[in-house]
Design an enzyme around this catalytic site. Sequence first.
Site, mmCIF file in Angstrom:
data_model
loop_
_atom_site.group_PDB
_atom_site.id
_atom_site.type_symbol
_atom_site.label_atom_id
_atom_site.label_comp_id
_atom_site.label_asym_id
_atom_site.label_seq_id
_atom_site.Cartn_x
_atom_site.Cartn_y
_atom_site.Cartn_z
ATOM 1 N N HIS A 22 0.871 -1.172 0.000
ATOM 2 C CA HIS A 22 0.000 0.000 0.000
ATOM 3 C C HIS A 22 0.908 1.221 0.000
ATOM 4 O O HIS A 22 1.923 1.256 0.713
ATOM 5 C CB HIS A 22 -0.895 0.020 1.238
ATOM 6 C CG HIS A 22 -1.534 1.357 1.489
ATOM 7 N ND1 HIS A 22 -2.711 1.732 0.877
ATOM 8 C CD2 HIS A 22 -1.149 2.404 2.257
ATOM 9 C CE1 HIS A 22 -3.029 2.952 1.273
ATOM 10 N NE2 HIS A 22 -2.096 3.384 2.110
ATOM 11 N N CYS B 112 -4.742 1.801 -4.280
ATOM 12 C CA CYS B 112 -3.970 2.911 -3.733
ATOM 13 C C CYS B 112 -2.756 3.224 -4.591
ATOM 14 O O CYS B 112 -2.355 4.390 -4.722
ATOM 15 C CB CYS B 112 -3.533 2.579 -2.310
ATOM 16 S SG CYS B 112 -2.625 1.014 -2.192
#
Length: 659
Positions: free
Chosen positions: A34, A102
Amino acid sequence: MASPVKLYVYDLSNGIARQMSLQLTGRQIDGIWHTSVVVFGKEIFYGQGISITNPGRSHHGRPLQIIDMGETALDEQTFTEYLHEIRQHYTADKYHLLDFNCNSFTNDCVGFLTGGSIPAWIKDLPTDFLSTPFGAALRPTIDAMYRRPTPGQIPAPSPRDPQSASSLLQSVANRAAGSSSTNGYLPTPAATPLQATASVASPLQLCTNPHTLNSLFRTHRAVTVFFTSQTCPPCKMVEPVFERLAEDKASEGVAFAKVDMGVGLGGEVARAWNVRVTPTFLFFLDGNKVHELKGVDAPELRTQVDLLIYQAFPPHPHTSLNLSSIRSISLDPILFPQVPAFQTAQSKLDGFIDASSSMDAKQKAKCKQTLASPVIPFLQSRFATKINPNIPQSRVHAVCSEWNKVTATLVDALPTAELFPIVDMWRLAILDEAVANWCATGSASGSSPIHMLLDKAVSAIASSDTTAVPRNFLLTTLRMLANGFSHVTLARTLIDGRSAATPNKTASTRQNLTSVLVATLLHTDAPVRTAAASVAFNVAAHCQKPLIDAQRNGRRGVSVKIDDAEGDWEVEMVSAVVEAIGRETQSEDVVHRLTASLAFILHLSPYYEVQLKPLLDVLQARVILLAKWKGGNGGLGEQGLSKKDVRRLVEEVARNLCP
């Protein structure tokens, strides 16, 4: 004044991916990444919409790594306006763990701020994961997660899905979509998202700056770009057609991108390609524009997409041929599951250990004790009885670890001729999935017993004529290598791994495997040749399976990356197999397995026209195969091949695949 831009990197798996990935996928994946962008004293990321918090204060905790992405000359107000413009695209319902996540957001932001890109090892993770059989099998489960109203709620795993994988996915999804500890969210519109952008199954990319589009050019041969604007009524008419094409044609290898000329740097993207009106569709091949279509013309749009796919991925010349025999060959590996007489093997190995002058008394006692318990009892419990106890994986790994140390000691201490009992034990053991997974994990560090024994075979062959290498050692090693293809995780390490014997890790396991094959396919002993032909078949089937699956499922654009080393390897394999077929005058089974191997390599090879076809002509492969088929001089007796299925296969390969 320039402002620094940082990339915060987090591991959504909390270290689990590093521990489990090789076992589950056959490929080492160090984290499920992420990322967020830190600029102007704020951390911005995408999950439940676009979120903003103080650096390092999000629900992800402390970043695992901070990467300097350079500086931006833009001011904070300009960047804030950009975030507000793209908020309608980066909504919670459009989030997808693999296709729109993301990292898609941070790559877009970094491109806007600096003109750069986030690291490839982060961007390419979904592609790397999906390229594994495990990843491909889990794709429908992940897709289903994001077709539900609430991201992160996954369906119950099917019996074929490992519970650990399901738990890992649930954990990752929850962390990715979590929303605690944030200082605020940019408001998101309430409009229902378009189906193509809301579904994980469609690779419809949203390009808000030139860099995002350039990234698509680098990762896709074929790209179709739709230039639109929110104030364009004709765009609304043709948009559903474009989205349907994105859904229908995604599996054929083409990427679809949408550029809203009023969002972010969309206008700059349009100017770069001289687009002034909407709707406009541009079609790119290898980054070069090949066609432009303006206005609402749905039939022409479909035609141009199909033409682009044909140009990028022309059908393989063999797909139109009637190759029923080749296409009916099972892709299952040829295995050697025979259970040896364990006590006899143990006694023989104990005798070799006692007679060794290279081990002290303590080493001898340790080796004999480990073989007596736990190795032999473990093998007996797994293979010599009808009852297969459910041994905990941790116990299996403990046994393998002890056994591996003994194997390393014996490989160093015993002559090659005396190693065949330990090789034969491993040959049987790796048919057990837990053992195979353990060996695959050890292969990452070069400590797998399979690699050690393969390296020993390579050294023995290199130091003398192949016929001088002990026959029992060669035979058991080849049968062990064949069994290595019983599980995908271990098979991948045999094809893509590194050699334990090479300190700088430059020699690949595939090179060692090929060296042993080339030498043993021409061995004077028929069982050795049969085992070698079996390994050749397993190697060819494993390497060609993705192409064959794609062709059988009607997918286009799914092919191996053209690589000189890969092409050279296929040339070496074809040369060895054709020569072995020509010299084989005793065993019809060997001819059958070798011809099937040759068929798999040639059938859908991307190197066929340029490298393999001219080679086959030089080798006179057609003449050699037809000689086996007809019989007489160069065949297997006056009548040739006796089995009908073998005769059909050999003739089909000779007449259709060999010039």
